[in-house]
Design a protein around this motif. Sequence first.
Motif, PDB file in Angstrom:
ATOM      1  N   LEU A  49       0.388  -1.234  -0.013  1.00  0.00           N
ATOM      2  CA  LEU A  49      -0.250   0.028   0.114  1.00  0.00           C
ATOM      3  C   LEU A  49       0.864   1.112   0.193  1.00  0.00           C
ATOM      4  N   ALA A  50       1.733   1.407   0.605  1.00  0.00           N
ATOM      5  CA  ALA A  50       2.658   2.632   0.949  1.00  0.00           C
ATOM      6  C   ALA A  50       3.695   2.919  -1.291  1.00  0.00           C
ATOM      7  N   SER A  51       3.628   1.437  -1.189  1.00  0.00           N
ATOM      8  CA  SER A  51       4.535   1.427  -2.501  1.00  0.00           C
ATOM      9  C   SER A  51       3.201   1.683  -3.675  1.00  0.00           C
ATOM     10  N   ALA A  52       1.737   1.979  -3.604  1.00  0.00           N
ATOM     11  CA  ALA A  52       0.888   1.944  -4.570  1.00  0.00           C
ATOM     12  C   ALA A  52       0.484   3.391  -4.228  1.00  0.00           C
ATOM     13  N   HIS A  53       1.089   4.226  -2.721  1.00  0.00           N
ATOM     14  CA  HIS A  53       0.710   5.776  -2.591  1.00  0.00           C
ATOM     15  C   HIS A  53       1.917   6.548  -2.903  1.00  0.00           C
ATOM     16  N   LEU A  54       3.348   5.550  -3.080  1.00  0.00           N
ATOM     17  CA  LEU A  54       4.367   6.186  -3.738  1.00  0.00           C
ATOM     18  C   LEU A  54       4.517   6.486  -5.387  1.00  0.00           C
ATOM     19  N   ARG A  55       3.694   5.850  -5.535  1.00  0.00           N
ATOM     20  CA  ARG A  55       3.551   5.573  -7.283  1.00  0.00           C
ATOM     21  C   ARG A  55       2.844   6.711  -7.859  1.00  0.00           C
ATOM     22  N   GLU A  56       1.192   6.019  -6.965  1.00  0.00           N
ATOM     23  CA  GLU A  56       0.759   7.417  -7.017  1.00  0.00           C
ATOM     24  C   GLU A  56       0.815   8.806  -7.186  1.00  0.00           C
ATOM     25  N   ALA A  57       2.330   9.667  -5.969  1.00  0.00           N
ATOM     26  CA  ALA A  57       2.258  10.819  -5.555  1.00  0.00           C
ATOM     27  C   ALA A  57       3.431  10.542  -6.940  1.00  0.00           C
ATOM     28  N   ARG A  58       3.607  10.147  -7.712  1.00  0.00           N
ATOM     29  CA  ARG A  58       4.599   9.936  -8.696  1.00  0.00           C
ATOM     30  C   ARG A  58       4.419   9.608  -9.781  1.00  0.00           C
ATOM     31  N   GLY A  59       2.905   9.798 -10.106  1.00  0.00           N
ATOM     32  CA  GLY A  59       1.790   9.764 -11.205  1.00  0.00           C
ATOM     33  C   GLY A  59       2.087   8.515 -12.543  1.00  0.00           C
ATOM     34  N   ASP A  60       2.345   7.318 -11.204  1.00  0.00           N
ATOM     35  CA  ASP A  60       2.215   6.754 -11.976  1.00  0.00           C
ATOM     36  C   ASP A  60       1.241   4.703 -12.164  1.00  0.00           C
ATOM     37  N   ALA A  61       0.479   5.477 -12.505  1.00  0.00           N
ATOM     38  CA  ALA A  61      -0.970   5.515 -12.653  1.00  0.00           C
ATOM     39  C   ALA A  61      -0.708   3.093 -12.913  1.00  0.00           C
ATOM     40  N   THR A  62       0.023   2.976 -13.739  1.00  0.00           N
ATOM     41  CA  THR A  62       0.484   1.697 -13.738  1.00  0.00           C
ATOM     42  C   THR A  62       0.236   0.923 -12.831  1.00  0.00           C
ATOM     43  N   GLY A  63       1.743   1.672 -12.457  1.00  0.00           N
ATOM     44  CA  GLY A  63       2.495   1.051 -10.633  1.00  0.00           C
ATOM     45  C   GLY A  63       1.770   1.198 -10.115  1.00  0.00           C
ATOM     46  N   GLN A  64       1.136   2.192  -9.705  1.00  0.00           N
ATOM     47  CA  GLN A  64       0.316   2.424  -8.197  1.00  0.00           C
ATOM     48  C   GLN A  64      -0.769   1.125  -8.337  1.00  0.00           C
ATOM     49  N   LEU A  65      -1.147   0.896  -9.710  1.00  0.00           N
ATOM     50  CA  LEU A  65      -2.534  -0.325  -9.756  1.00  0.00           C
ATOM     51  C   LEU A  65      -1.876  -1.563  -9.552  1.00  0.00           C
ATOM     52  N   ASP A  66      -0.472  -2.261  -9.767  1.00  0.00           N
ATOM     53  CA  ASP A  66       0.280  -3.151  -9.747  1.00  0.00           C
ATOM     54  C   ASP A  66       0.531  -3.198  -7.833  1.00  0.00           C
ATOM     55  N   SER A  67       0.911  -2.559  -8.136  1.00  0.00           N
ATOM     56  CA  SER A  67       1.188  -2.316  -5.926  1.00  0.00           C
ATOM     57  C   SER A  67       0.389  -3.015  -5.650  1.00  0.00           C
ATOM     58  N   LEU A  68      -1.594  -1.999  -5.813  1.00  0.00           N
ATOM     59  CA  LEU A  68      -2.303  -2.702  -5.212  1.00  0.00           C
ATOM     60  C   LEU A  68      -2.616  -4.053  -5.194  1.00  0.00           C
ATOM     61  N   ARG A  69      -2.552  -4.532  -6.137  1.00  0.00           N
ATOM     62  CA  ARG A  69      -2.638  -6.357  -6.901  1.00  0.00           C
ATOM     63  C   ARG A  69      -2.085  -6.575  -5.742  1.00  0.00           C
ATOM     64  N   ARG A  70      -0.877  -6.083  -5.726  1.00  0.00           N
ATOM     65  CA  ARG A  70      -0.016  -6.611  -5.109  1.00  0.00           C
ATOM     66  C   ARG A  70      -0.019  -7.645  -3.289  1.00  0.00           C
ATOM     67  N   ALA A  71      -0.496  -6.233  -3.286  1.00  0.00           N
ATOM     68  CA  ALA A  71      -0.811  -5.702  -1.791  1.00  0.00           C
ATOM     69  C   ALA A  71      -2.584  -6.725  -1.712  1.00  0.00           C
ATOM     70  N   VAL A  72      -3.405  -7.086  -2.634  1.00  0.00           N
ATOM     71  CA  VAL A  72      -4.960  -7.856  -2.595  1.00  0.00           C
ATOM     72  C   VAL A  72      -4.074  -9.571  -2.877  1.00  0.00           C
ATOM     73  N   GLU A  73      -3.315  -9.296  -3.462  1.00  0.00           N
ATOM     74  CA  GLU A  73      -3.058 -11.101  -3.793  1.00  0.00           C
ATOM     75  C   GLU A  73      -3.084 -11.887  -2.020  1.00  0.00           C
ATOM     76  N   ILE A  74      -1.855 -10.955  -1.157  1.00  0.00           N
ATOM     77  CA  ILE A  74      -1.441 -10.905   0.331  1.00  0.00           C
ATOM     78  C   ILE A  74      -2.882 -11.486   0.498  1.00  0.00           C
ATOM     79  N   THR A  75      -3.676 -10.845   0.684  1.00  0.00           N
ATOM     80  CA  THR A  75      -4.310 -10.547   1.484  1.00  0.00           C
ATOM     81  C   THR A  75      -5.924 -11.637   1.094  1.00  0.00           C
ATOM     82  N   ARG A  76      -5.016 -11.827  -0.644  1.00  0.00           N
ATOM     83  CA  ARG A  76      -7.185 -13.064  -0.487  1.00  0.00           C
ATOM     84  C   ARG A  76      -5.813 -13.929   0.189  1.00  0.00           C
ATOM     85  N   LYS A  77      -4.374 -14.818   0.137  1.00  0.00           N
ATOM     86  CA  LYS A  77      -4.121 -15.683   1.157  1.00  0.00           C
ATOM     87  C   LYS A  77      -4.696 -16.184   2.064  1.00  0.00           C
ATOM     88  N   ASP A  78      -4.422 -15.008   2.807  1.00  0.00           N
ATOM     89  CA  ASP A  78      -4.460 -14.592   4.269  1.00  0.00           C
ATOM     90  C   ASP A  78      -5.970 -15.213   4.901  1.00  0.00           C
TER      91      ASP A  78
END
Length: 204
Positions: A33-62
């Motif tokens: 999530l911190a990675s996503a916020h960083l990428r959002e601040a840098r204007g990297d929308a694609t990277g933001q979505l990628d970071s959020l999907r990685r966060a989701v995958e972790i929570t899906r397993k949990d």
Amino acid sequence: HLAELFVRLGRLDDAAEQVEQSLRIEPTVDGWLASAHLREARGDATGQLDSLRRAVEITRKDAAEGNGLESAERAFLALSDAQIVALDIDGAYETCRQLVEIAPDTERGRFQMAALAWARGALDEAESALLAALEEEPADIDARLLLAELQVARGRIDAAKASFRAALDRSDAPGEIAEAFAGWLVSRGDKGDAFEVSERFTAE
């Protein structure tokens, strides 16, 4: 958490260093999530979505193991919000649907899914999601108001009036709700009902 602080301060290089170290130690929901916020601040929308999907995958397993449902709600809703900003309404809806599937008691997930279902024209599904959210939390004023608005849009006038009145009865600050409700009643020509609502909340 230090990375999140650096993002807020605009120190993006420092934030990137902290995100990298955090994820190197262990990939976590907070780290991604911190990675996503960083990428959002840098204007990297694609990277933001990628970071959020990685966060989701972790929570899906949990969540599959019955753990981390609060983290799942944070990650899935953050991804859904980012997809809405990217105008990917179908993707945002699917994200919320998956959240509700793994965490059926998620009130916020059901609310967001209802709003997105309405946007996609699935009105029955939107209403069902709102009713399910209200079963979980009857005092959710936002859900009651959205339900009332949906019922107005569907022409279910008596049901909409009942939903508005329920929201008024449960709200700690009913003045704005009463004003909106009375305004809608006047626009319909229901002046008697509008007067009753206005008189009831004159003090507010």
